[in-house]
Motif scaffolding. Structure first.
Motif, short mmCIF file in Angstrom:
data_model
loop_
_atom_site.label_atom_id
_atom_site.label_comp_id
_atom_site.label_asym_id
_atom_site.label_seq_id
_atom_site.Cartn_x
_atom_site.Cartn_y
_atom_site.Cartn_z
N THR A 1 0.85 -1.20 0.00
CA THR A 1 0.00 0.00 0.00
C THR A 1 0.88 1.24 0.00
OG1 THR A 1 -1.76 -1.15 1.18
CG2 THR A 1 -1.78 1.26 1.27
N ALA B 1 -4.80 0.38 -2.59
CA ALA B 1 -4.22 -0.33 -1.44
C ALA B 1 -3.70 -1.68 -1.93
CB ALA B 1 -5.28 -0.53 -0.35
N ASN C 1 -9.11 -4.09 0.48
CA ASN C 1 -8.43 -3.46 1.61
C ASN C 1 -8.61 -1.95 1.61
OD1 ASN C 1 -7.15 -5.82 2.73
ND2 ASN C 1 -5.81 -5.79 0.95
N CYS D 1 -7.08 1.70 3.18
CA CYS D 1 -5.81 2.27 3.58
C CYS D 1 -6.05 3.48 4.46
CB CYS D 1 -5.01 2.67 2.34
SG CYS D 1 -3.50 3.57 2.74
N THR E 1 -3.00 -0.93 6.36
CA THR E 1 -3.82 -1.64 5.39
C THR E 1 -4.66 -2.63 6.17
OG1 THR E 1 -1.99 -1.48 3.82
CG2 THR E 1 -3.77 -3.00 3.27
#
Length: 160
Positions: free
Chosen positions: A47, A55, A76, A78, A118
Motif C-alpha cells: 500500500t 491499497a 483493503n 488504507c 492496510t
C-alpha cells in the motif's frame, strides 16, 4: 499483507505512480511494490503512502506519466496517519496489536514520519475508525483514509 499471498509476492516489481503536485507545482511520484500481470496491468503488493485511491491487493492499469486506473479492488482500505511526533516502538505496539487482530498491517518508514495501515474492509468502518481513533486521539495524531473518497470527498463505495 492483507489480501496478498506469498506466491503473489514472488516475482515482484515496482511501478512509478503519480502522487500529485508538490511544492512549487512539481509532479510528485511514488514507487509502489507490485507484481506485473501484463505489461501495463499490476497487482499492488504494498500500500502506498502518498498515491491515493489504491491499497495492497488492488489490480491497476498503469498509463504513461504514472497515472493509473483501478481495474479490480483487493478489498483493503488504507489509512494514513501523520503523527504529531514520531512514535516509539513501545507506543506502536498497541496499534500493531489492534490492527493485527483486524487482519491488517501497520507499516512505517525508518524516520517514522508517517504510518500506513492496510486493513480488510470486511473489518467494518465503525470498527476501523474506533481502533484508529483510540490510538490517535490521545496522542494528537491526524489520520485519513487514502482509498475511500474521490478527490471531491465523495465515497467511492467500492466496498458495497
Amino acid at each position: 499483507m492483507p489480501g496478498v499471498t506469498v506466491e503473489e509476492l514472488a516475482g515482484h516489481s515496482h511501478v512509478r505512480l503519480l502522487a500529485g503536485l508538490g511544492a512549487g507545482g512539481h509532479l510528485v511520484y511514488e514507487t509502489v511494490l507490485t507484481r506485473t500481470i501484463e505489461p501495463d496491468l499490476h497487482l499492488v503488493l504494498g500500500t502506498p503512502a502518498f498515491v491515493e485511491g489504491i491499497a495492497a491487493g488492488d489490480r491497476i492499469r498503469v498509463h504513461a506519466g504514472g497515472s493509473f486506473e483501478v481495474v479490480q479492488r483487493g478489498g483493503n482500505i488504507c489509512l494514513l496517519v501523520v503523527p504529531a511526533e514520531p512514535p516509539g516502538a513501545d507506543d506502536l505496539a498497541p496499534l500493531r496489536d489492534t490492527f493485527d487482530d483486524l487482519g491488517g498491517i501497520v507499516e512505517l518508514p525508518p524516520d517514522r514520519r508517517f504510518i500506513v495501515i492496510t486493513v480488510p474492509a470486511a473489518a467494518g468502518f465503525d470498527t476501523v475508525e474506533a481502533a484508529i481513533n483510540e490510538w490517535t486521539v490521545p496522542r494528537g495524531h491526524h489520520w485519513e483514509y487514502s482509498n475511500v473518497y474521490d478527490p471531491d470527498g465523495n465515497p467511492l463505495n467500492w466496498w458495497d
